[in-house]
Design an enzyme around this catalytic site. Structure first.
Site, short mmCIF file in Angstrom:
data_model
loop_
_atom_site.label_atom_id
_atom_site.label_comp_id
_atom_site.label_asym_id
_atom_site.label_seq_id
_atom_site.Cartn_x
_atom_site.Cartn_y
_atom_site.Cartn_z
N ASP A 73 2.74 -13.05 4.15
CA ASP A 73 2.56 -14.47 3.90
C ASP A 73 3.65 -15.07 2.86
O ASP A 73 3.84 -16.07 2.76
CB ASP A 73 1.41 -14.90 3.30
CG ASP A 73 0.94 -14.16 2.28
OD1 ASP A 73 1.72 -13.23 1.85
OD2 ASP A 73 -0.19 -14.31 1.70
N ARG A 84 -3.61 -19.17 -0.62
CA ARG A 84 -3.25 -19.60 0.71
C ARG A 84 -3.06 -21.02 0.72
O ARG A 84 -3.35 -21.77 0.14
CB ARG A 84 -4.28 -19.24 1.73
CG ARG A 84 -4.59 -17.77 1.62
CD ARG A 84 -4.60 -17.13 3.21
NE ARG A 84 -3.29 -17.49 3.63
CZ ARG A 84 -2.15 -16.71 3.73
NH1 ARG A 84 -2.42 -15.64 3.49
NH2 ARG A 84 -1.05 -17.14 4.33
N TYR A 97 -5.38 -9.09 -2.69
CA TYR A 97 -4.80 -7.58 -2.51
C TYR A 97 -5.56 -6.68 -3.23
O TYR A 97 -5.54 -6.67 -4.60
CB TYR A 97 -3.20 -7.61 -2.67
CG TYR A 97 -2.48 -7.88 -1.37
CD1 TYR A 97 -2.12 -7.33 -0.46
CD2 TYR A 97 -1.75 -9.37 -1.59
CE1 TYR A 97 -1.37 -8.09 0.73
CE2 TYR A 97 -0.88 -9.84 -0.67
CZ TYR A 97 -0.78 -9.09 0.51
OH TYR A 97 0.08 -9.68 1.43
N PRO A 100 3.43 -4.09 -0.40
CA PRO A 100 3.37 -5.57 -0.28
C PRO A 100 3.61 -6.26 -1.53
O PRO A 100 3.46 -7.57 -1.61
CB PRO A 100 1.99 -5.79 0.59
CG PRO A 100 1.23 -4.79 0.12
CD PRO A 100 2.08 -3.72 -0.13
C1 FAD Z 1 -1.79 -5.24 10.15
C2 FAD Z 1 -0.81 -5.67 9.14
C3 FAD Z 1 -1.00 -6.04 8.12
C4 FAD Z 1 -0.03 -6.53 7.03
N1 FAD Z 1 -0.20 -6.98 6.04
C5 FAD Z 1 0.51 -7.50 5.14
C6 FAD Z 1 0.55 -8.07 4.04
O1 FAD Z 1 -0.61 -8.24 3.82
N2 FAD Z 1 1.59 -8.35 3.14
C7 FAD Z 1 2.88 -8.04 3.54
O2 FAD Z 1 3.91 -8.29 2.94
N3 FAD Z 1 3.08 -7.39 4.77
C8 FAD Z 1 2.00 -7.18 5.44
N4 FAD Z 1 2.36 -6.31 6.70
C9 FAD Z 1 4.07 -6.00 6.85
C10 FAD Z 1 4.54 -7.41 7.46
O3 FAD Z 1 3.92 -7.95 8.26
C11 FAD Z 1 5.82 -6.64 8.00
O4 FAD Z 1 6.71 -6.12 7.05
C12 FAD Z 1 6.65 -7.56 8.76
O5 FAD Z 1 6.02 -8.20 9.71
C13 FAD Z 1 7.93 -6.71 9.43
O6 FAD Z 1 8.23 -7.25 10.66
P1 FAD Z 1 8.56 -6.35 12.07
O7 FAD Z 1 8.81 -7.33 13.02
O8 FAD Z 1 9.66 -5.47 11.49
O9 FAD Z 1 7.24 -5.50 12.14
P2 FAD Z 1 5.78 -5.84 12.82
O10 FAD Z 1 5.49 -7.05 12.23
O11 FAD Z 1 4.88 -4.93 12.58
O12 FAD Z 1 5.85 -6.07 14.42
C14 FAD Z 1 6.47 -5.21 15.34
C15 FAD Z 1 5.65 -5.70 16.86
O13 FAD Z 1 6.36 -4.59 17.59
C16 FAD Z 1 5.19 -4.56 18.36
N5 FAD Z 1 5.38 -3.24 19.30
C17 FAD Z 1 5.19 -2.14 18.43
N6 FAD Z 1 5.40 -1.10 19.34
C18 FAD Z 1 5.72 -1.60 20.32
C19 FAD Z 1 5.91 -1.00 21.74
N7 FAD Z 1 6.12 0.04 22.08
N8 FAD Z 1 6.14 -1.93 22.81
C20 FAD Z 1 6.18 -3.21 22.64
N9 FAD Z 1 5.85 -3.82 21.40
C21 FAD Z 1 5.62 -2.96 20.34
C22 FAD Z 1 3.75 -4.67 18.00
O14 FAD Z 1 2.80 -5.01 18.56
C23 FAD Z 1 4.22 -5.79 16.68
O15 FAD Z 1 4.06 -7.00 17.24
C24 FAD Z 1 1.60 -6.23 7.43
C25 FAD Z 1 1.65 -5.40 8.81
C26 FAD Z 1 0.60 -5.32 9.47
C27 FAD Z 1 0.77 -4.48 11.01
#
Ligand code: FAD
Length: 472
Positions: free
Chosen positions: A25, A217, A226, A309
């Site tokens: 966020d 928020r 957290y 985080p």
């Molecule tokens: C449950 C959760 C809670 C989080 N909470 C926090 C928080 O409170 N504070 C904070 O700072 N950061 C948090 N994070 C981390 C933050 O959201 C990430 O650092 C950020 O979203 C990074 O983005 P990203 O696109 O690299 O990865 P992600 O946001 O993890 O997105 C990856 C996407 O790829 C998709 N995916 C994965 N494998 C496959 C596949 N084989 N085929 C198709 N699609 C696939 C997943 O479904 C997902 O939508 C959290 C992450 C998660 C998963």
């Protein structure tokens, strides 16, 4: 990519639809500058909570078992950016991107319910490189077509598929760093409390019950809490610990003592595990192969780097990675840049990720360490460094026309409006705003503090009632 009708793009996601709740966020100033380039910064500014100040709480030496405020500081340094540091749910940020994609000259919508199974790269043929060298195999995950396979051939593939990235695995790459994960609990709650800083970003250390981080928020009602949980053993998953929302609430209550915390509703909660890890390269070319061939598969975001985080950087650094890669890919695909520019992505963004992980290690150590008296000077110095370190946009924007030799300390904050035009960068179609916001007064703490709702919500001694919405 939705800005370029001459580029065919496909986005695949294994989930059945858009993100609705939760995850990251914190939106850093530099990310706001990127939102400005996409044309939705004003929507974010209107909806978000503005993090103008941070407060610090520590055990009260005079009253055993109680906490006391040890400092309250301006969150973002003056002159860092024309934008504030804000809090907005990642799901809303996704929505804004989806709107831009849908409204672009080449409207784009993700293909949901498709899981990437495998990825193969064809070697160069006798006549040189193959035109679409990457073959991706997808599996349908929707009930009606479950298990059905699809194949896509592409010139370039970017794996933004998170910490357990399949794309990274297909490249034979791995994240290196901590052997064990740190477990975290996070919850967005509707709370009644007499804790006075409930509408401020606050770090709270108790004497014996651990620490919590409070992030108000957007909207004025919910608060994110957290809770740092245990360090897990190697290969242990947090799911095996059966952590519940009630346990998170109980921990938060103990840390906040003598203030009360009554949770009326838990809007979202999650536990997740995370280590400080970094991938050795963010593309498919071996180290030192820059002259031999150009990359065609990349990874971005959590697929390349993971960190706690606490510094609120997961989403920011990931967005900045993709921004860096996005304009370069567009430039190459539209014939405006040579493909060798794609080598710079990994070099530039890995250096930023390394910096962030080094910073996160220090910050995490400080956050978890038992509080010393008095805590304020260290905390102040660190938070100031934090606002600078975590706002880095290095390796994000297209190259400047002339190198800027002004000492960094005396430069104005970099603004999207100073970027070069498309002829060199391929960024022409990114909407630019002639920004009424871009006034010197806007970045001053005085202007920013107009938007804080911290002062408006001093609680009654026993009850906290939601503050009135701040005027936009
Ligand atoms: C449950 C959760 C809670 C989080 N909470 C926090 C928080 O409170 N504070 C904070 O700072 N950061 C948090 N994070 C981390 C933050 O959201 C990430 O650092 C950020 O979203 C990074 O983005 P990203 O696109 O690299 O990865 P992600 O946001 O993890 O997105 C990856 C996407 O790829 C998709 N995916 C994965 N494998 C496959 C596949 N084989 N085929 C198709 N699609 C696939 C997943 O479904 C997902 O939508 C959290 C992450 C998660 C998963």
């Amino acid at each position: 990519m939705a800005a370029f009708p001459d580029v065919t793009t496909r986005i695949v996601e294994q989930k059945p639809g858009r993100l609705v709740l939760g995850q990251a966020d914190g939106v850093a100033c530099r990310t706001m500058e990127m939102f400005e380039a996409f044309g939705f910064s004003e929507r974010v500014l209107k909806e978000a909570y503005w993090v103008n100040e941070t407060s610090f709480w520590r055990p009260d030496d005079a009253r055993r078992g109680s906490i006391t405020r040890s400092g309250r500081i301006q969150d973002t340094e003056d002159g860092l950016s024309e934008f504030p540091h804000v809090i907005l749910n990642q799901a809303r940020v996704h929505d804004f991107y989806l709107d831009v994609m849908r409204g672009g000259p080449a409207p784009l919508e993700p293909d949901y319910s498709r899981r990437l199974l495998d990825l193969a790269i064809a070697p160069p043929g006798a006549d040189g490189p193959v035109s679409h060298p990457v073959t991706v195999t997808l599996e349908r995950t929707d009930l009606a077509l479950q298990g059905q396979l699809e194949t896509v051939r592409a010139r370039y593939v970017v794996g933004c598929d998170g910490a357990r990235s399949t794309v990274r695995g297909a490249l034979g790459r791995a994240l290196h760093g901590d052997s064990a994960n740190q477990a975290w609990g996070v919850m967005d709650v509707l709370a009644v409390t007499d804790f006075p800083d409930i509408r401020l970003k606050a770090t709270i250390h108790s004497a014996h019950d651990g620490a919590v981080l409070i992030i108000p928020r957007e909207g004025g009602y919910l608060v994110r809490i957290y809770v740092e949980l245990d360090k897990l053993a190697d290969n242990e998953r947090i799911s095996s610990r059966n952590v519940t929302a009630e346990r998170l609430i109980a921990t938060a209550r103990r840390v906040l003592h003598p203030y009360t915390l009554e949770v009326k509703e838990v809007a979202w909660w999650s536990v997740y595990e995370i280590g400080q890890r970094l991938c050795d390269k963010f593309d498919d070319t071996p180290e030192g192969a820059a002259g031999a061939r150009d990359p065609c598969v990349f990874i971005a975001g959590d697929a390349c780097h993971t960190h706690s985080p606490k510094a609120g950087q997961g989403m920011n650094v990931s967005i900045q990675d993709s921004f860096n890669l996005g304009w370069k890919l567009a430039g190459v695909l539209r014939g405006r840049c040579r493909p060798c520019i794609l080598h710079t992505y990994s070099a530039e963004r890995r250096a930023v990720a390394q910096e962030l992980i080094d910073f996160d290690r220090k910050w995490a150590k400080m956050f978890s360490a038992p509080p010393k008296a008095p805590a304020t000077p260290t905390a102040r110095a660190s938070i100031r460094r934090s606002s600078r370190a975590t706002s880095s946009s290095r390796g994000v924007s297209p190259p400047a026309r002339r190198p800027d030799t002004t000492p960094r300390s005396s430069r104005p904050s970099r603004s999207i409006s100073t970027w070069p035009r498309a002829s060199r960068s391929g960024c022409a179609s990114i909407p630019r705003r002639s920004s009424a916001w871009r006034t010197p007064g806007r970045s001053s703490s005085a202007t920013r503090s107009r938007r804080t709702d911290a002062g408006a919500c001093s609680p009654s001694p026993t009850r906290w009632t939601p503050p009135p919405r701040a005027a936009a």
